[in-house]
Design an enzyme around this catalytic site. Structure first.
Site, PDB file in Angstrom:
ATOM      1  CB  ALA A  93      -0.790  -0.011   1.382  1.00  0.00           C
ATOM      2  CG  ASN A  94       2.427   2.766   3.112  1.00  0.00           C
ATOM      3  OD1 ASN A  94       1.750   3.677   2.959  1.00  0.00           O
ATOM      4  ND2 ASN A  94       2.539   2.158   4.460  1.00  0.00           N
ATOM      5  N   GLY A  95       4.443   1.555  -0.755  1.00  0.00           N
ATOM      6  CA  GLY A  95       5.633   1.610  -1.680  1.00  0.00           C
ATOM      7  C   GLY A  95       5.944   0.385  -2.436  1.00  0.00           C
ATOM      8  CG  ASP A 153       0.253  -7.175   8.626  1.00  0.00           C
ATOM      9  OD1 ASP A 153       0.678  -6.540   7.684  1.00  0.00           O
ATOM     10  OD2 ASP A 153      -0.676  -7.929   8.825  1.00  0.00           O
TER      11      ASP A 153
END
Lengths: 244, 325
Positions: free
Chosen positions: B37-39, B147
């Site tokens: 999602a971030n990179g 996670d």
């Protein structure tokens, strides 16, 4: 740095507003009052048209918040992600302002070397964990939202589970628009736990126009109010009044 | 939902050279390894050799992850995550947004699920023992992984060793878990809070074991606990570990080392199917031995009788010779 309270409006809708003032203007008003407006567009089998999408993005942009359009199935994860991201964004804004005051107007998080940035982010993270949060949730209950309401309920209960794991206090209030007797109706007053959603949601009816703008405007006034003692007593009565 | 910048970052051609704005190190991109999602993560070549490079337009997320990796590098002994080699910004040509990146060691290996598929289910418990050791160290440092899921476990080696990937969800104990995946989150199953504590990770470990024995992706249906119990009881391997799994699911373990002890003890116990075989073998051996003993007894008696008879004969002959003049 004063800790203060983070105030957010979470708007959950599936389409364009079609009654009352421009919601984008209302969102800009909210931002001026220090309230962030986030928007989540919910889809089921349908799609949101171009103007609806533009409106959703516009409201979030004016409101200094985050917008996202998702299918109902991913609503829980999205609601949490959006709320958290918006919190971080607001806190960074606050931190950036403080940095500018201390170090000069051309300094922002991005201009700092990575090592210093790490230290600042730790402060932002800590603030995010401990700051008090008030979230006013505005739910669209126009006709097309009928099938999505159960998912919205689950997503909100899940949001409170996530946020209540934080060290900082949270307060939630839930409003629907259109309401039974006007553009907006309050269904849950300011409370740290929104368990009562489970009893309140099944009683909701959907239908009518989508007065997003008026809903936002009225919601803004509720941030100053604490939960009134009278309302604690009158709670059950007011629900029955509506259904009669 | 990817934004434009992220999409652009995903499609950088091989051979693109990234030079850091602050530390001036250069990296040549070889190929994309994955994205989240971030990179985006690329395999890259550097002066120090082959590395993994994560690019992102979200400098806050990058900074948070780097903070975690930096803390991990201070823990001696067990490698908790990939080691951090560099953090910097990149002024990308044509991209308006500010791009940040960090460089870490490239760990070659297979993800957990692929490894199990190739090498067999008996590895599940063994790899989880390793994971519990790693988690114990992490918890001692005051963190919770958050996670935990098969996609974030890399198996390197030989010898097969578990490594933790993607520290995006790693959270200080006592805070709210930063990132999680529904299936492995006890809040989703209605079996606990999202406060970061060791039992949160241990719940996820139990789900990892349960999911590895299920061909279809788990999804909560009503009473989570009851559903998990029925899934455990329906599988031979999971039944063997039922006590450990239920204790983890109910959040009764305070430390990963406790769960590891119980898991070790459960692995050591013979399988229910094995013990049946052994039992039947034992009875066969028993009857054989008793038969042998009986035969042995009979033989012994015969032998003794023969010896006595021979001796008597010999004695008789002797006496006869004595008696005769």
């Amino acid at each position: 740095m004063s800790r203060g309270t983070l105030r957010q409006i979470l708007l959950i809708t599936d389409g364009c507003s079609n009654h009352g003032e421009d919601p984008i203007a209302m969102a800009a008003l909210a931002k001026e009052q220090g309230i962030t407006v986030n928007v989540i567009g919910v889809l089921d089998q349908d799609t949101i048209d171009e103007s609806g999408l533009r409106e959703i993005e516009g409201i979030a942009l004016s409101g200094g918040g985050i917008s996202q359009v998702v299918y109902a199935k991913q609503l829980s994860q999205t609601v949490q992600m959006v709320t958290r991201k918006a919190m971080t964004q607001t806190l960074q804004g606050v931190v950036n302002k403080e940095l500018k005051q201390i170090l000069g107007s051309d300094v922002s998080l991005e201009n700092l070397p990575p090592e210093k940035r790490g230290e600042v982010m730790e402060v932002v993270d800590e603030l995010g964990e401990t700051v008090e949060l008030e979230v006013l949730i505005l739910i669209d209950t126009s006709g097309s939202m009928k099938t999505k309401l159960p998912t919205v309920k689950e997503a909100l209960l899940d949001l409170s589970l996530s946020l209540n794991a934080r060290i900082g206090d949270n307060r939630f209030a839930v409003f629907v628009f259109p309401g039974k007797r006007g553009n907006v109706e309050k269904i849950v007053d300011w409370t740290p736990e929104i368990e009562e959603l489970s009893t309140v949601f099944p009683k909701l009816t959907s239908g009518g126009l989508t007065p997003t703008g008026p809903a936002l405007r009225e919601a803004l006034t509720y941030f100053e109010r604490k939960r009134s003692l009278r309302s604690l007593i009158r709670d059950d009565e007011s629900y029955f009044e509506g259904s009669m | 939902m990817m934004n434009h910048t992220l999409k652009g970052l995903c499609n950088l051609p091989a051979g693109t050279v990234i030079t850091g704005k602050w530390h001036h190190q250069s990296y040549k991109l070889l190929k994309p390894l994955g994205h989240g999602a971030n990179g985006v993560v690329y395999l890259a070549e550097s002066a120090k050799g082959i590395v993994a490079l994560k690019l992102s337009d979200n400098s806050e997320a990058v900074t948070s992850e780097v903070n975690v990796l930096r803390r991990f590098s201070k823990v001696q002994g067990v490698a908790l995550g990939p080691s951090l080699l560099d953090v910097d910004d990149w002024t990308a040509p044509l991209m308006k947004k500010h791009i940040s990146f960090y460089v870490m060691e490239y760990i070659r290996g297979e993800d957990f699920s692929t490894f199990i598929r190739k090498h067999g289910k008996e590895w599940v418990a063994i790899l989880l023992l390793q994971l519990l050791s790693v988690l114990d160290k992490l918890h001692q440092e005051g963190w919770v992984f958050g996670d935990l899921k098969p996609e974030n476990l890399l198996i390197t080696g030989p010898p097969p060793t578990v490594r933790l990937l993607d520290v995006g969800g790693t959270t200080l104990q006592g805070r709210a878990v930063k990132e999680f995946t529904e299936l492995y989150d006890r809040g989703y199953w209605g079996l606990g809070s999202r406060k970061a504590e060791p039992s949160y990770d241990l719940f996820a470990v139990a789900i990892i074991m349960i999911q590895s024995c299920c061909p279809i992706k788990l999804e909560r249906k009503g009473d989570g606990r009851r559903q998990l119990i029925s899934i455990i009881q329906a599988d031979v391997m999971l039944r063997k570990y039922q006590t450990v799994l239920m204790k983890a699911i109910d959040g009764k373990y305070k430390r990963a080392s406790e769960m590891k002890q119980d898991l070790l003890a459960a692995i050591g116990r013979p399988d229910p199917s094995h013990s049946k075989q052994r039992a039947s073998q034992k009875t066969v051996q028993k009857s054989r031995r008793s038969k042998q003993r009986k035969r042995g007894k009979a033989r012994g008696v015969l032998e003794t009788a023969l010896i006595i008879a021979v001796l008597l004969c010999a004695y008789a002959v002797y006496v006869y010779h004595q008696v005769l003049p």
